[in-house]
Design an enzyme around this catalytic site. Structure first.
Site, PDB file in Angstrom:
ATOM      1  N   HIS A 316       5.481  13.876-106.965  1.00 18.22           N
ATOM      2  CA  HIS A 316       6.454  13.096-107.735  1.00 18.22           C
ATOM      3  C   HIS A 316       5.715  12.061-108.545  1.00 18.22           C
ATOM      4  CE1 HIS A 316       9.981  10.579-108.592  1.00 18.22           C
ATOM      5  NE2 HIS A 316      10.680  11.664-108.319  1.00 18.22           N
ATOM      6  N   ASP A 374      13.852  18.051-104.282  1.00 15.86           N
ATOM      7  CA  ASP A 374      14.163  19.408-104.740  1.00 15.86           C
ATOM      8  C   ASP A 374      13.672  20.491-103.792  1.00 15.86           C
ATOM      9  OD1 ASP A 374      15.440  18.644-107.098  1.00 15.86           O
ATOM     10  OD2 ASP A 374      13.505  18.147-107.980  1.00 15.86           O
TER      11      ASP A 374
HETATM   12  N1  CMC Z   1       1.189  21.475-106.431  1.00 17.09           N
HETATM   13  C1  CMC Z   1      -0.163  21.431-106.557  1.00 17.09           C
HETATM   14  N2  CMC Z   1      -0.836  20.431-107.126  1.00 17.09           N
HETATM   15  C2  CMC Z   1      -0.126  19.409-107.630  1.00 17.09           C
HETATM   16  C3  CMC Z   1       1.279  19.377-107.543  1.00 17.09           C
HETATM   17  C4  CMC Z   1       1.932  20.452-106.908  1.00 17.09           C
HETATM   18  N3  CMC Z   1       3.276  20.467-106.805  1.00 17.09           N
HETATM   19  N4  CMC Z   1       1.736  18.245-108.124  1.00 17.09           N
HETATM   20  C5  CMC Z   1       0.661  17.593-108.554  1.00 17.09           C
HETATM   21  N5  CMC Z   1      -0.480  18.282-108.262  1.00 17.09           N
HETATM   22  C6  CMC Z   1      -1.857  17.851-108.536  1.00 17.09           C
HETATM   23  C7  CMC Z   1      -2.184  18.051-110.002  1.00 17.09           C
HETATM   24  O1  CMC Z   1      -2.776  19.306-110.255  1.00 17.09           O
HETATM   25  C8  CMC Z   1      -3.141  16.906-110.241  1.00 17.09           C
HETATM   26  O2  CMC Z   1      -4.398  17.296-109.739  1.00 17.09           O
HETATM   27  P1  CMC Z   1      -5.762  16.759-110.468  1.00 17.09           P
HETATM   28  O3  CMC Z   1      -5.754  15.292-110.328  1.00 17.09           O
HETATM   29  O4  CMC Z   1      -6.840  17.445-109.695  1.00 17.09           O
HETATM   30  O5  CMC Z   1      -5.654  17.214-111.883  1.00 17.09           O
HETATM   31  C9  CMC Z   1      -2.621  15.792-109.346  1.00 17.09           C
HETATM   32  O6  CMC Z   1      -1.908  16.451-108.292  1.00 17.09           O
HETATM   33  C10 CMC Z   1      -1.696  14.810-110.046  1.00 17.09           C
HETATM   34  O7  CMC Z   1      -0.686  15.551-110.712  1.00 17.09           O
HETATM   35  P2  CMC Z   1       0.031  15.089-112.066  1.00 17.09           P
HETATM   36  O8  CMC Z   1       0.641  16.285-112.715  1.00 17.09           O
HETATM   37  O9  CMC Z   1      -0.919  14.270-112.875  1.00 17.09           O
HETATM   38  O10 CMC Z   1       1.137  14.119-111.501  1.00 17.09           O
HETATM   39  P3  CMC Z   1       2.468  13.711-112.246  1.00 17.09           P
HETATM   40  O11 CMC Z   1       2.849  12.413-111.675  1.00 17.09           O
HETATM   41  O12 CMC Z   1       2.312  13.769-113.724  1.00 17.09           O
HETATM   42  O13 CMC Z   1       3.475  14.870-111.861  1.00 17.09           O
HETATM   43  C11 CMC Z   1       5.208  16.147-110.927  1.00 17.09           C
HETATM   44  C12 CMC Z   1       4.522  14.762-110.986  1.00 17.09           C
HETATM   45  C13 CMC Z   1       6.514  16.012-110.150  1.00 17.09           C
HETATM   46  C14 CMC Z   1       5.556  16.630-112.342  1.00 17.09           C
HETATM   47  C15 CMC Z   1       4.251  17.139-110.224  1.00 17.09           C
HETATM   48  O14 CMC Z   1       3.952  16.699-108.930  1.00 17.09           O
HETATM   49  C16 CMC Z   1       4.802  18.569-110.186  1.00 17.09           C
HETATM   50  O15 CMC Z   1       4.648  19.310-111.156  1.00 17.09           O
HETATM   51  N6  CMC Z   1       5.489  18.937-109.053  1.00 17.09           N
HETATM   52  C17 CMC Z   1       6.144  20.223-108.955  1.00 17.09           C
HETATM   53  C18 CMC Z   1       7.470  20.172-109.706  1.00 17.09           C
HETATM   54  C19 CMC Z   1       8.525  19.395-108.966  1.00 17.09           C
HETATM   55  O16 CMC Z   1       8.734  19.542-107.757  1.00 17.09           O
HETATM   56  N7  CMC Z   1       9.265  18.554-109.715  1.00 17.09           N
HETATM   57  C20 CMC Z   1      10.371  17.757-109.172  1.00 17.09           C
HETATM   58  C21 CMC Z   1      10.046  16.319-109.101  1.00 17.09           C
HETATM   59  S1  CMC Z   1      11.372  15.362-108.324  1.00 17.09           S
HETATM   60  C22 CMC Z   1      12.579  15.309-109.544  1.00 17.09           C
HETATM   61  C23 CMC Z   1      13.343  14.026-109.628  1.00 17.09           C
HETATM   62  O17 CMC Z   1      13.096  13.030-108.911  1.00 17.09           O
HETATM   63  O18 CMC Z   1      14.250  13.977-110.483  1.00 17.09           O
END
Ligand code: CMC
Length: 439
Positions: A316, A374
């Protein structure tokens, strides 16, 4: 008011300073009641001729708000100061709506008046039924929601003057009351069944389940366990401070647009897979994994830098700890699966084992990737009987009150002005027009 309280929202003596082109500028620091202090840069451009650059708002507070607080490091979510688990376990959705809108939990009398008001506005203008028949049967229900909610402003002319507090109030009540009816109608239309009118003797969640699953030819009794799950799902999704759709509603509303148009804009934003659509993706992933023995293969893929696969329902932007909503969702998921006789559903087994493995895996632990809301909501909604394309619609019903509370807070702020971000321009510099024949 204590001395500490008198500082809330105001600049404190602990100013920050910024050196721009060798010149030092003092910037006031504002204190919130909870959470990090913010550096107030509102005078930065006037004083230095510079903008700040923060494209996806990772370090920018876009407004001051008294509604919802999140501590992502600790996994805390508060609505008007009340922890989400207490509201979801002990309160009703109508109490949560009242709390978000007016700032305090209602007294018994206020509660009854509010519930009555909402109940009396659940029907939609009869002519709106014809609006639905203009859509294709296979239209995505979110497309229908964006259209129909926006169209409310064409039906309720007496509640679009945002300068009139009574009209603002009426628009708020109407949207909270009508959203389940509009959503259930979108569902019924998509499956070719007749619309079911709201029933005043049912509470908000039961009434919604009734409008979705009853048919005119037989009696439908709402299962109280399923109605409780629906209520919890609504409470858990009711607000989440300045997320993408809420920020969209605020920005649309800052121009003076009518509230129905603003909420319609919020629904459009919520539709995206990175926001409201993630529970659908999490369910699809669990179904694709299928059996517990295939989990290691997917964990390996999620950790592989050269593979774009991510564990959906994990991680998240704000929570770097267990999402407090996910705990309640997990419990609700078990209750619903048991109530509908699916407690042996292999998808649930896969989800629980995946969660166990990921929570003990160094990659996920180091990156602070925990299950989010989710992860379990897709399985729960499926067990409640909803098709996947209705998942985001349910989210929209719940979030409507949060959008409205935030919109009202903004409109009622006397210092409110139109939102207008600036940019870092990297396009061509000025050049002269060349006639088409000479290019
Ligand atoms: N599985 C594997 N690796 C992950 C995941 C995951 N679900 N989420 C983040 N990472 C890794 C990512 O590859 C990155 O690694 P590195 O630093 O080596 O490049 C690191 O963790 C940080 O990720 P980020 O994409 O920079 O983090 P973010 O804050 O931009 O993204 C997120 C947050 C929710 C978009 C992401 O965790 C994700 O894509 N999760 C899966 C989709 C999901 O479940 N979304 C629902 C979120 S809750 C909705 C709401 O509250 O409304």
């Amino acid at each position: 008011m204590s001395v500490a309280e008198s500082y809330i929202g105001k600049p404190t003596s602990t100013d920050a300073s910024l050196v721009v082109a060798g010149e030092r500028h003092e910037l006031p620091v504002r204190k919130g009641s909870l959470g990090p202090d913010v550096i107030d840069i509102t005078t930065l451009y006037a004083e230095t001729g510079h903008f700040t650059y923060d494209p996806s708002f990772t370090s920018t507070a876009s407004c001051e708000s008294k509604i919802t607080f999140i501590d992502g490091e600790k996994g805390v979510l508060l609505y008007r100061g009340y922890p989400i688990d207490q509201l979801a376990e002990r309160g009703t959705f109508m109490e949560t709506c009242y709390l978000l809108l007016y700032g305090e939990l209602p007294t018994k009398e206020q509660y009854e008046t509010f519930c009555n008001l909402i109940t009396r506005h659940t029907m939609v203008h009869e002519q709106m039924t014809r609006f639905y028949t203009g859509f294709r049967r296979d239209a995505h229900p979110m497309a229908v929601m964006v259209g129909v909610v926006g169209a409310l402003s064409a039906f309720y002319h007496d509640s679009i003057d945002i300068k009139d507090p009574a009209q603002r109030e009426m628009a708020s009540i109407r949207m909270i009351a009508k959203m389940p009816t509009i959503a259930a109608m979108a569902y019924k239309y998509s499956i070719g069944q007749p619309f079911i009118y709201p029933r005043n003797e049912l509470d908000y969640s039961s009434n919604f389940l009734h409008m979705c699953f009853a048919v005119p030819c037989e009696e439908y009794k709402v299962d109280p366990i399923l109605a409780r799950a629906m209520r919890r799902i609504f409470i858990l999704h009711a607000d989440h401070e300045q997320n993408a759709s809420t920020s969209t509603v605020r920005l649309a509303g800052s121009s003076g647009a009518n509230p129905f148009a603003c909420i319609s804009a919020g629904i459009a934003c919520l539709w995206g897979p990175a926001h409201g659509g993630a529970n659908e993706a999490a369910l699809q992933m669990l179904q694709e994994i299928g059996t517990v023995d295939r989990i290691p293969e997917y964990i390996k893929r999620a950790k592989d830098k050269n593979d774009s696969f991510r564990l959906m329902g994990f991680g998240h932007r704000v929570y770097k700890n267990y999402d407090p909503r996910a705990r309640i969702m997990q419990k609700t998921c078990h209750e619903v699966l048991e109530a509908v006789g699916h407690e042996d559903d292999p998808i649930l087994q896969v989800a629980m084992e995946l969660e166990r493995i990921a929570l003990n895996d160094d990659y996920f632990v180091e990156k602070k990737l925990y299950p989010n809301i989710d992860f379990y909501s897709g399985i729960t909604l499926k067990a409640l009987g909803f098709p996947t394309d209705m998942f985001t619609v349910l989210f929209a019903i719940a979030r409507t009150v949060g959008w409205i509370a935030q919109w009202k807070e903004m409109i009622e702020d006397p210092s409110q002005r139109i939102g207008r971000p600036r940019q870092l321009y990297t396009g061509p510099t000025e050049r002269s027009y060349i006639a088409i024949g000479d290019r």
